[in-house]
Scaffold this motif. Structure first.
Motif, PDB file in Angstrom:
ATOM      1  N   ASN A   1       0.816  -1.224   0.000  1.00 16.31           N
ATOM      2  CA  ASN A   1       0.000   0.000   0.000  1.00 16.31           C
ATOM      3  C   ASN A   1       0.844   1.266   0.000  1.00 16.31           C
ATOM      4  O   ASN A   1       0.323   2.371  -0.074  1.00 16.31           O
ATOM      5  CB  ASN A   1      -0.995   0.007   1.154  1.00 16.31           C
ATOM      6  CG  ASN A   1      -0.323  -0.104   2.503  1.00 16.31           C
ATOM      7  OD1 ASN A   1       0.888   0.017   2.627  1.00 16.31           O
ATOM      8  ND2 ASN A   1      -1.116  -0.355   3.541  1.00 16.31           N
ATOM      9  N   GLY A   2       2.155   1.112   0.086  1.00 16.34           N
ATOM     10  CA  GLY A   2       3.044   2.261   0.023  1.00 16.34           C
ATOM     11  C   GLY A   2       3.660   2.485  -1.341  1.00 16.34           C
ATOM     12  O   GLY A   2       4.338   3.495  -1.566  1.00 16.34           O
ATOM     13  N   MET A   3       3.434   1.549  -2.264  1.00 15.81           N
ATOM     14  CA  MET A   3       4.006   1.674  -3.608  1.00 15.81           C
ATOM     15  C   MET A   3       3.019   2.435  -4.475  1.00 15.81           C
ATOM     16  O   MET A   3       1.836   2.112  -4.530  1.00 15.81           O
ATOM     17  CB  MET A   3       4.278   0.287  -4.189  1.00 15.81           C
ATOM     18  CG  MET A   3       5.101  -0.624  -3.287  1.00 15.81           C
ATOM     19  SD  MET A   3       6.707   0.069  -2.805  1.00 15.81           S
ATOM     20  CE  MET A   3       7.617  -0.106  -4.337  1.00 15.81           C
ATOM     21  N   LYS A   4       3.536   3.440  -5.186  1.00 16.41           N
ATOM     22  CA  LYS A   4       2.641   4.316  -5.934  1.00 16.41           C
ATOM     23  C   LYS A   4       2.342   3.810  -7.341  1.00 16.41           C
ATOM     24  O   LYS A   4       1.237   3.979  -7.853  1.00 16.41           O
ATOM     25  CB  LYS A   4       3.241   5.722  -6.016  1.00 16.41           C
ATOM     26  CG  LYS A   4       2.329   6.720  -6.706  1.00 16.41           C
ATOM     27  CD  LYS A   4       2.860   8.132  -6.609  1.00 16.41           C
ATOM     28  CE  LYS A   4       1.905   9.122  -7.266  1.00 16.41           C
ATOM     29  NZ  LYS A   4       2.392  10.514  -7.177  1.00 16.41           N
ATOM     30  N   TYR A   5       3.336   3.201  -7.982  1.00 17.55           N
ATOM     31  CA  TYR A   5       3.163   2.785  -9.376  1.00 17.55           C
ATOM     32  C   TYR A   5       3.270   1.269  -9.477  1.00 17.55           C
ATOM     33  O   TYR A   5       4.125   0.650  -8.833  1.00 17.55           O
ATOM     34  CB  TYR A   5       4.215   3.438 -10.270  1.00 17.55           C
ATOM     35  CG  TYR A   5       4.147   4.935 -10.277  1.00 17.55           C
ATOM     36  CD1 TYR A   5       5.045   5.699  -9.533  1.00 17.55           C
ATOM     37  CD2 TYR A   5       3.172   5.591 -11.027  1.00 17.55           C
ATOM     38  CE1 TYR A   5       4.969   7.076  -9.532  1.00 17.55           C
ATOM     39  CE2 TYR A   5       3.093   6.973 -11.041  1.00 17.55           C
ATOM     40  CZ  TYR A   5       3.995   7.715 -10.290  1.00 17.55           C
ATOM     41  OH  TYR A   5       3.911   9.078 -10.303  1.00 17.55           O
ATOM     42  N   TRP A   6       2.438   0.704 -10.333  1.00 19.16           N
ATOM     43  CA  TRP A   6       2.384  -0.743 -10.511  1.00 19.16           C
ATOM     44  C   TRP A   6       2.295  -1.100 -11.988  1.00 19.16           C
ATOM     45  O   TRP A   6       1.673  -0.386 -12.773  1.00 19.16           O
ATOM     46  CB  TRP A   6       1.146  -1.320  -9.816  1.00 19.16           C
ATOM     47  CG  TRP A   6       1.196  -1.254  -8.329  1.00 19.16           C
ATOM     48  CD1 TRP A   6       0.806  -0.218  -7.535  1.00 19.16           C
ATOM     49  CD2 TRP A   6       1.655  -2.287  -7.454  1.00 19.16           C
ATOM     50  NE1 TRP A   6       1.005  -0.542  -6.216  1.00 19.16           N
ATOM     51  CE2 TRP A   6       1.516  -1.797  -6.136  1.00 19.16           C
ATOM     52  CE3 TRP A   6       2.170  -3.563  -7.649  1.00 19.16           C
ATOM     53  CZ2 TRP A   6       1.886  -2.564  -5.017  1.00 19.16           C
ATOM     54  CZ3 TRP A   6       2.525  -4.320  -6.542  1.00 19.16           C
ATOM     55  CH2 TRP A   6       2.380  -3.811  -5.236  1.00 19.16           C
ATOM     56  N   GLY A   7       2.913  -2.219 -12.324  1.00 16.78           N
ATOM     57  CA  GLY A   7       2.692  -2.796 -13.631  1.00 16.78           C
ATOM     58  C   GLY A   7       1.482  -3.711 -13.586  1.00 16.78           C
ATOM     59  O   GLY A   7       0.844  -3.858 -12.544  1.00 16.78           O
ATOM     60  N   LYS A   8       1.182  -4.341 -14.731  1.00 17.69           N
ATOM     61  CA  LYS A   8       0.006  -5.210 -14.816  1.00 17.69           C
ATOM     62  C   LYS A   8       0.329  -6.660 -14.504  1.00 17.69           C
ATOM     63  O   LYS A   8      -0.584  -7.494 -14.447  1.00 17.69           O
ATOM     64  CB  LYS A   8      -0.633  -5.076 -16.192  1.00 17.69           C
ATOM     65  CG  LYS A   8      -1.246  -3.700 -16.428  1.00 17.69           C
ATOM     66  CD  LYS A   8      -1.978  -3.628 -17.748  1.00 17.69           C
ATOM     67  CE  LYS A   8      -2.628  -2.251 -17.916  1.00 17.69           C
ATOM     68  NZ  LYS A   8      -3.381  -2.148 -19.184  1.00 17.69           N
ATOM     69  N   GLY A   9       1.603  -6.971 -14.349  1.00 20.85           N
ATOM     70  CA  GLY A   9       1.981  -8.303 -13.916  1.00 20.85           C
ATOM     71  C   GLY A   9       2.381  -9.246 -15.035  1.00 20.85           C
ATOM     72  O   GLY A   9       2.013  -9.062 -16.191  1.00 20.85           O
ATOM     73  N   THR A  10       3.143 -10.261 -14.666  1.00 17.60           N
ATOM     74  CA  THR A  10       3.507 -11.336 -15.568  1.00 17.60           C
ATOM     75  C   THR A  10       3.395 -12.647 -14.786  1.00 17.60           C
ATOM     76  O   THR A  10       3.802 -12.714 -13.628  1.00 17.60           O
ATOM     77  CB  THR A  10       4.915 -11.143 -16.149  1.00 17.60           C
ATOM     78  OG1 THR A  10       5.192 -12.153 -17.119  1.00 17.60           O
ATOM     79  CG2 THR A  10       5.988 -11.178 -15.074  1.00 17.60           C
ATOM     80  N   LEU A  11       2.829 -13.665 -15.424  1.00 15.69           N
ATOM     81  CA  LEU A  11       2.550 -14.921 -14.732  1.00 15.69           C
ATOM     82  C   LEU A  11       3.733 -15.877 -14.842  1.00 15.69           C
ATOM     83  O   LEU A  11       4.219 -16.150 -15.943  1.00 15.69           O
ATOM     84  CB  LEU A  11       1.310 -15.573 -15.321  1.00 15.69           C
ATOM     85  CG  LEU A  11       0.938 -16.944 -14.772  1.00 15.69           C
ATOM     86  CD1 LEU A  11       0.607 -16.864 -13.279  1.00 15.69           C
ATOM     87  CD2 LEU A  11      -0.249 -17.534 -15.542  1.00 15.69           C
ATOM     88  N   ALA A  12       4.168 -16.370 -13.691  1.00 13.84           N
ATOM     89  CA  ALA A  12       5.197 -17.406 -13.648  1.00 13.84           C
ATOM     90  C   ALA A  12       4.569 -18.668 -13.071  1.00 13.84           C
ATOM     91  O   ALA A  12       3.998 -18.630 -11.982  1.00 13.84           O
ATOM     92  CB  ALA A  12       6.375 -16.966 -12.786  1.00 13.84           C
ATOM     93  N   THR A  13       4.668 -19.746 -13.826  1.00 12.90           N
ATOM     94  CA  THR A  13       4.087 -21.013 -13.397  1.00 12.90           C
ATOM     95  C   THR A  13       5.201 -22.044 -13.288  1.00 12.90           C
ATOM     96  O   THR A  13       5.948 -22.270 -14.245  1.00 12.90           O
ATOM     97  CB  THR A  13       3.028 -21.501 -14.397  1.00 12.90           C
ATOM     98  OG1 THR A  13       2.021 -20.490 -14.555  1.00 12.90           O
ATOM     99  CG2 THR A  13       2.369 -22.774 -13.888  1.00 12.90           C
ATOM    100  N   VAL A  14       5.297 -22.671 -12.113  1.00 19.39           N
ATOM    101  CA  VAL A  14       6.326 -23.668 -11.870  1.00 19.39           C
ATOM    102  C   VAL A  14       5.660 -25.019 -11.670  1.00 19.39           C
ATOM    103  O   VAL A  14       4.876 -25.195 -10.731  1.00 19.39           O
ATOM    104  CB  VAL A  14       7.167 -23.320 -10.631  1.00 19.39           C
ATOM    105  CG1 VAL A  14       8.278 -24.354 -10.437  1.00 19.39           C
ATOM    106  CG2 VAL A  14       7.758 -21.918 -10.761  1.00 19.39           C
ATOM    107  N   SER A  15       5.958 -25.932 -12.552  1.00 16.51           N
ATOM    108  CA  SER A  15       5.395 -27.272 -12.433  1.00 16.51           C
ATOM    109  C   SER A  15       6.285 -28.106 -11.521  1.00 16.51           C
ATOM    110  O   SER A  15       7.511 -28.007 -11.561  1.00 16.51           O
ATOM    111  CB  SER A  15       5.273 -27.929 -13.802  1.00 16.51           C
ATOM    112  OG  SER A  15       6.555 -28.077 -14.386  1.00 16.51           O
ATOM    113  N   SER A  16       5.651 -28.930 -10.720  1.00 13.71           N
ATOM    114  CA  SER A  16       6.412 -29.743  -9.756  1.00 13.71           C
ATOM    115  C   SER A  16       6.790 -31.085 -10.341  1.00 13.71           C
ATOM    116  O   SER A  16       6.324 -31.466 -11.408  1.00 13.71           O
ATOM    117  CB  SER A  16       5.597 -29.922  -8.491  1.00 13.71           C
ATOM    118  OG  SER A  16       4.344 -30.473  -8.795  1.00 13.71           O
TER     119      SER A  16
END
Length: 124
Positions: free
Chosen positions: A109-124
């Motif tokens: 809640n203290g970060m002012k700017y955000w990206g839209k994200g990138t998904l990382a999926t790790v298969s076990s």
């Protein structure tokens, strides 16, 4: 206004490596503390992963990723990186880049700017 775009996510196997990038535009990131957060499905809160300070390039990590992840920045390229080594299934999440002007805390809640994200999926 600082605009952040993440890239580098994908599907990997446990034990593999992944390198995320966060490209900034609009302003230079040299005066911004930069961080990576992650969010898993079903959780409302974004979890702090790693941060790098704007002034001394000091780095900070969540206990769950210490020794495996490395955050770095290239101010000349206006880009922040997250090197993820020896990834685990529990690292599967949407990873978000965030910025705070001359910030010193690592709360979402203290970060002012955000990206839209990138998904990382790790298969076990």
């Amino acid at each position: 206004q600082l605009h952040l775009v993440e890239s580098g996510g994908g599907l990997v196997q446990a034990g593999d490596s992944l390198r995320l990038s966060c490209a900034a535009s609009g302003r230079t990131i040299s005066a911004y503390s930069m961080a990576w957060f992650r969010q898993t499905p079903g959780k409302e809160e974004r979890e702090f992963v790693a941060g790098i300070s704007w002034d001394t390039d000091s780095t900070y990590y969540a206990d769950s990723v210490k020794g495996r992840f490395t955050i770095s920045r290239d101010n000349a390229k206006n880009t922040v990186f997250l090197q993820m080594n020896n990834v685990k299934h529990e690292d599967t999440a949407d990873y978000y880049c965030a910025a705070d002007w001359r910030g010193s805390t690592w709360q979402a809640n203290g970060m002012k700017y955000w990206g839209k994200g990138t998904l990382a999926t790790v298969s076990s």
